[in-house]
Design a protein around this motif. Structure first.
Motif, short mmCIF file in Angstrom:
data_model
loop_
_atom_site.label_atom_id
_atom_site.label_comp_id
_atom_site.label_asym_id
_atom_site.label_seq_id
_atom_site.Cartn_x
_atom_site.Cartn_y
_atom_site.Cartn_z
N ARG A 553 0.83 -1.21 0.00
CA ARG A 553 0.00 0.00 0.00
C ARG A 553 0.87 1.26 0.00
N ILE A 554 0.40 2.29 -0.68
CA ILE A 554 1.11 3.56 -0.76
C ILE A 554 0.82 4.38 0.49
N LEU A 555 1.87 4.93 1.11
CA LEU A 555 1.68 5.69 2.35
C LEU A 555 0.97 7.01 2.11
N ASN A 556 1.24 7.65 0.96
CA ASN A 556 0.69 8.97 0.71
C ASN A 556 0.08 9.00 -0.69
N PRO A 557 -1.02 8.22 -0.92
CA PRO A 557 -1.55 8.06 -2.27
C PRO A 557 -2.18 9.34 -2.81
N LEU A 558 -2.08 9.53 -4.13
CA LEU A 558 -2.73 10.67 -4.77
C LEU A 558 -4.24 10.52 -4.72
N SER A 559 -4.72 9.28 -4.78
CA SER A 559 -6.15 9.02 -4.69
C SER A 559 -6.34 7.55 -4.39
N SER A 560 -7.59 7.18 -4.10
CA SER A 560 -7.89 5.77 -3.83
C SER A 560 -7.72 4.92 -5.09
N ASP A 561 -7.78 5.55 -6.27
CA ASP A 561 -7.58 4.82 -7.52
C ASP A 561 -6.12 4.49 -7.76
N LEU A 562 -5.23 5.10 -6.96
CA LEU A 562 -3.80 4.85 -7.10
C LEU A 562 -3.21 4.52 -5.73
N GLY A 563 -3.94 3.69 -4.98
CA GLY A 563 -3.59 3.47 -3.59
C GLY A 563 -2.69 2.30 -3.30
N VAL A 564 -2.55 1.35 -4.25
CA VAL A 564 -1.73 0.15 -4.00
C VAL A 564 -0.88 -0.14 -5.23
N MET A 565 0.21 -0.91 -5.00
CA MET A 565 1.03 -1.41 -6.11
C MET A 565 0.39 -2.69 -6.63
N ARG A 566 0.36 -2.86 -7.92
CA ARG A 566 -0.36 -4.00 -8.49
C ARG A 566 0.36 -5.32 -8.20
N GLN A 567 -0.43 -6.36 -7.90
CA GLN A 567 0.10 -7.70 -7.68
C GLN A 567 -0.04 -8.57 -8.91
N THR A 568 -0.79 -8.10 -9.88
CA THR A 568 -1.00 -8.84 -11.11
C THR A 568 -1.20 -7.84 -12.24
N LEU A 569 -0.85 -8.26 -13.47
CA LEU A 569 -1.07 -7.41 -14.63
C LEU A 569 -2.50 -7.53 -15.16
N LEU A 570 -3.28 -8.42 -14.56
CA LEU A 570 -4.62 -8.70 -15.07
C LEU A 570 -5.53 -7.48 -14.98
N SER A 611 9.06 -9.42 -12.56
CA SER A 611 8.77 -9.09 -13.95
C SER A 611 7.83 -10.14 -14.54
N ARG A 612 6.81 -9.66 -15.25
CA ARG A 612 5.82 -10.58 -15.83
C ARG A 612 5.55 -10.17 -17.28
N LEU A 613 5.01 -11.12 -18.02
CA LEU A 613 4.46 -10.86 -19.35
C LEU A 613 3.02 -11.35 -19.33
N SER A 614 2.09 -10.47 -19.69
CA SER A 614 0.68 -10.89 -19.73
C SER A 614 0.18 -10.81 -21.17
N VAL A 615 -0.70 -11.73 -21.51
CA VAL A 615 -1.34 -11.76 -22.82
C VAL A 615 -2.84 -11.91 -22.60
N LEU A 616 -3.63 -11.02 -23.21
CA LEU A 616 -5.09 -11.08 -23.09
C LEU A 616 -5.71 -11.06 -24.47
N VAL A 617 -6.70 -11.92 -24.68
CA VAL A 617 -7.42 -11.96 -25.95
C VAL A 617 -8.91 -12.04 -25.67
N THR A 618 -9.69 -11.41 -26.54
CA THR A 618 -11.14 -11.44 -26.42
C THR A 618 -11.74 -11.07 -27.77
N GLY A 619 -12.97 -11.51 -28.01
CA GLY A 619 -13.64 -11.19 -29.28
C GLY A 619 -13.25 -12.15 -30.39
#
Length: 816
Positions: A553-570, A611-619
């Motif tokens: 978690r960020i100690l001094n976040p700019l907003s709740s939308d930017l409050g944590v570091m991502r654990q997944t690229l999903l 470090s991760r590589l994510s691939v997403l497909v849809t449609g």
């Protein structure tokens, strides 16, 4: 942020030009984006002089014109034709000589030229006040006091002050420089360290508050803080008997110079101190402080509150409010309330000076869309130790320009003092980071000028005490940065020698591998996305409990939308998919190289970065077209993409059945090498898709890029000649149980024939009519080749018989 050059000179003895000052400020990290010359009078009265009318005669050819001789301090008198009815000999007047550009109050500027008017020579113009921007009257020329000295410039006579306004691109971490005193502090440090001028050491001259005395104690206000975490310190004082009116000219000029509109003397005084010291203040009409109590607290969710702009706002339960005993009076640190604001009828005021939690103010400011000078400073970190000083400074200023008496002791509620940061500073580390050994006296002088205290000195370093207003100085490296920016980056010499050693590059080349896979995926119709490593805190609720506990978690976040570091690229990938689908672009193929962040439960580091590589497909597989494939992407499409990535990397990985089914996705398969799983793929859970308002199926593959790079160290590419002898293909139609997977057949085939078998491929699958229940049919091709001889039927049949027998024995496969 705007800084006035003239205003700045009140706090530092500045002998540098505006351009030189701007260069120093930019060099120390306060980038001056522009310099604007500000003239209190348009044109600045340039070229105008004080003259005396020596003679006046009537124009021979014009009844309403006079011919005058005017002394402007030159060798000869000037002949000037004048049409003003009030011109007369002996008058002291303002004269525009030939070549002067005159800036009238209305209309375009024009230049004075030598000319003839009705045949009479005119060598200038005697000016009316509206012709030079000093007033609106055009009844006649300006007649000055007889004491005016001939030849004096009009600019000097009327005390016209030209100013220069610096537009500073203040970075978010420099809250300490969000005022004229803060800028002066940096400027003094730079001048002293770089010996810019041959003069005594520059120092910041702070306003004197020694004259602050309490006149009486007839108007006491009690202050109660209910939430000390959000409001650690609150100071206040009452002033009675004030007269609300327009501010004096000097104060209005200061505020106008930085783009502020003067309101009244009370409000202007608080704004002046804010931009002087960087401490936001607020003045309440004391008549509206019901119960003679100021209570700092949060109100119920949905409470209605009307701000100074007349807009009724709905409060959040997290908004900190300044209240009386009945209702809210002000959104703390952001915006005042309409009811308790200063008006022409105000006689008694309560003056507030406080320190609020930056995160709380930022959230409130963003929620209500209110960006004010106060919130700008509070959300970046104000100085908690300056509240009382700023309060006294403002109170004295209000007494000076609005009258009144200080009618209470200074109220200062400070639950727990915010202490200075203690930092160990090493001279050796400073030299290593800077690339140059600075003289120790210069280092100590810079720290002193920046008000960073030295508590202890040893042969190797210092123990420093950093004041709270230096919100971004919390590590030794930050201190080194402060020293370096003041000393001057340009003063660090470039070495005259370049020393290097031959070294082998690390294998594999990380960037080359990454670019290779990027090129591959892009060629297959994929689009690379790059997303923020900060993500919404609400997404962490979708994680399993184990993973949720590892959220950074960020100690001094700019907003709740930017409050944590991502654990997944999903999540970031799904945001991109939802964004595109909402804009009628449903057929998507995305990939992203990025990092994920976790709390570590082992090792010396508290945090883990992967470090991760994510691939997403849809449609659909292909965009709509008359001859395009209209099928949607599926498991096998994504599997083909993954295998093409592995083949490109040269990894001979083993396909496995994955049981890693989390709250986010159901991984159907994966790949491992040397018993290390480095890729998994499958379908994103529908409940997760629903959170992003995605209704169509999304498939997701996750590569452990760190593990792939480790495995690549063991991969060696070898050249092989094109085989001389032909290959042979044989097909088998296998009847197997539905639980048997093609990967099982492929793996078993290569174990059975290691020398001659080159390829195995599944080219047809059949389930349904004419098959036993629970069975399916696989049509599999086998490519056989001997690199040293031509195969004969005997050898081929022997291989295929062995293959059929092994498949039957291990997988129950029957030949159809």
């Amino acid at each position: 942020m705007k800084i006035s050059y003239n205003w700045l000179k009140q706090y530092i003895d500045l002998k540098l030009s505006p351009e030189e000052t701007a260069a120093l400020l930019t060099g120390c990290g306060l980038e001056v984006e522009s310099i604007e010359k500000l003239e209190t009078i348009k044109g600045g009265l340039e070229g105008l002089v004080i003259g005396e009318v020596k003679e006046k005669t009537k124009h021979p050819d014009a009844d309403r014109l006079s011919v005058t001789k005017v002394d402007v301090g030159g060798a000869e008198l000037l002949n000037i034709v004048c049409g003003a009815p009030n011109v007369d000999a002996g008058q002291k007047v303002v004269v525009a000589v030939v070549g002067t550009t005159v800036h009238p109050l209305t209309g375009e500027p024009f230049q004075i030229k030598k000319s003839k008017i009705r045949g009479a020579l005119s060598e200038g113009m005697i000016c009316a006040e509206d012709e030079i921007g000093l007033g609106t009257s055009h009844a006649g020329i300006m007649v000055l006091d007889s004491s005016a000295k001939v030849g004096t410039s009009a600019k000097e006579y009327f005390k016209v002050e030209n100013d220069y306004i610096f537009e500073i691109g203040l970075t978010p971490n420099r809250s300490d420089a969000a005022s004229h005193v803060g800028v002066a502090r940096d400027l003094a440090a730079v001048i002293n360290s770089q010996s810019i001028v041959n003069s005594p050491q520059s120092r910041v001259i702070l306003p004197n508050i020694e004259n602050f005395v309490v006149d009486n104690e007839i108007f006491k206000i009690e202050v109660i803080i209910e939430d000390v975490e959000v409001c650690p310190r609150y100071s206040g004082v009452t002033i009675s008997g004030v007269e609300v009116k327009d501010s004096p000219e000097w104060l209005q000029t200061r505020l106008k110079s930085i783009g502020l509109k003067p309101i009244n003397n009370i409000v202007d005084a608080t704004n002046f101190v804010l931009h002087e010291l960087g401490q936001p203040l607020h003045a309440f009409d004391a008549a509206h402080i019901t119960g003679a109590k100021v209570i700092v607290k949060k109100l119920a969710q949905g409470t209605k509150f009307t701000t100074l702009d007349g807009i009724e706002r709905e409060l959040s339960s997290n908004d900190l409010m300044i209240c009386n005993t009945e209702e809210g009076m002000c959104i703390a640190g952001v915006f005042g309330g309409l009811k308790s604001g200063i008006t022409a009828e105000t006689k008694n005021i309560f003056l507030e000076s406080a320190y609020f939690n930056p995160v709380s103010i930022r959230k409130t400011s963003r929620l209500h869309g209110l960006k004010t000078d106060a919130s700008f400073r509070f959300e970046r970190g104000a100085d908690p130790n300056i509240t009382v000083y700023a309060l006294k400074r403002a109170a004295l200023l209000i007494k000076e320009i609005a009258g009144g008496k200080i009618s209470s002791q200074v109220i200062d509620v400070y639950s727990e003092e915010i202490e200075n940061f203690k930092i160990d500073f090493s001279y050796a580390n400073a030299e290593r980071l800077i690339g140059k050994a600075l003289p120790r006296e210069i280092i100590k002088n810079i720290l002193h000028d920046l008000q960073i205290g030295i508590e202890k000195e040893t042969e190797t370093g210092l123990l420093l005490s950093v004041p709270p207003f230096k919100a971004d100085v919390i590590r030794e490296a930050d201190v080194v940065e402060e020293i370096l920016r003041v000393y001057g980056y340009n003063n660090i010499e470039i070495p005259t020698q370049v020393r290097s050693s031959l070294s082998y590059s690390v294998k594999p080349d990380v960037e080359k591998v990454k670019n290779t896979i990027s090129d591959l995926l892009t060629a297959k119709g994929f689009t690379e996305i790059m997303c923020n490593s900060l993500t919404a805190e609400k997404y962490s609720e979708l994680l399993d409990e184990t993973e949720k506990a590892k959220t950074v978690r960020i100690l001094n976040p700019l907003s709740s939308d930017l409050g944590v570091m991502r654990q997944t690229l999903l999540f970031s990938g799904l945001e991109a998919i939802a964004y595109n689908i909402n804009r009628k672009n449903p057929d998507l193929k995305f990939y992203e190289f990025g990092k994920t962040y976790h709390l570590s439960d082992s090792g010396d580091w508290k945090y883990a970065e992967k470090s991760r590589l994510s691939v997403l497909v849809t449609g659909r597989k292909e965009s709509e077209g008359w001859n395009s494939n209209r099928q949607n992407v599926n498991y096998f499409f994504l599997k083909g993409i993954i295998e093409s990535v592995l083949n490109k990397l040269g990894l001979q990985a083993k396909e496995i059945s994955s049981e890693n089914n989390s709250s986010l996705h159901s991984y159907a398969s994966g790949y491992e090498l040397n018993k290390k799983v480095f890729a998994e793929f499958g379908e994103v859970n529908k409940q997760v898709l629903k959170k992003f308002d995605i209704e169509q199926e999304v498939l997701y593959a996750d590569f452990d890029w760190d593990e792939i790079l480790k495995q690549l160290k063991k991969v060696s590419l070898q050249y092989r000649e094109v085989p001389v002898y032909p290959s042979v293909r044989r097909d088998l139609a296998l009847l197997v149980d539905k639980a048997v997977r093609y990967s099982d057949i492929k793996e078993l085939a290569f174990r059975t024939e290691k020398n001659l078998l080159k390829e195995v491929n599944l080219f047809d699958v059949y389930e349904g009519k004419n098959l036993e229940p629970g069975k399916k049919s696989y049509a599999v091709s086998f490519i056989i080749q001997d690199e040293n001889a031509t195969l004969n039927d005997k050898t081929i049949n022997k291989v295929m018989e062995k293959m059929a027998a092994t498949l039957k024995e291990n997988l129950g496969a029957a030949i159809r």
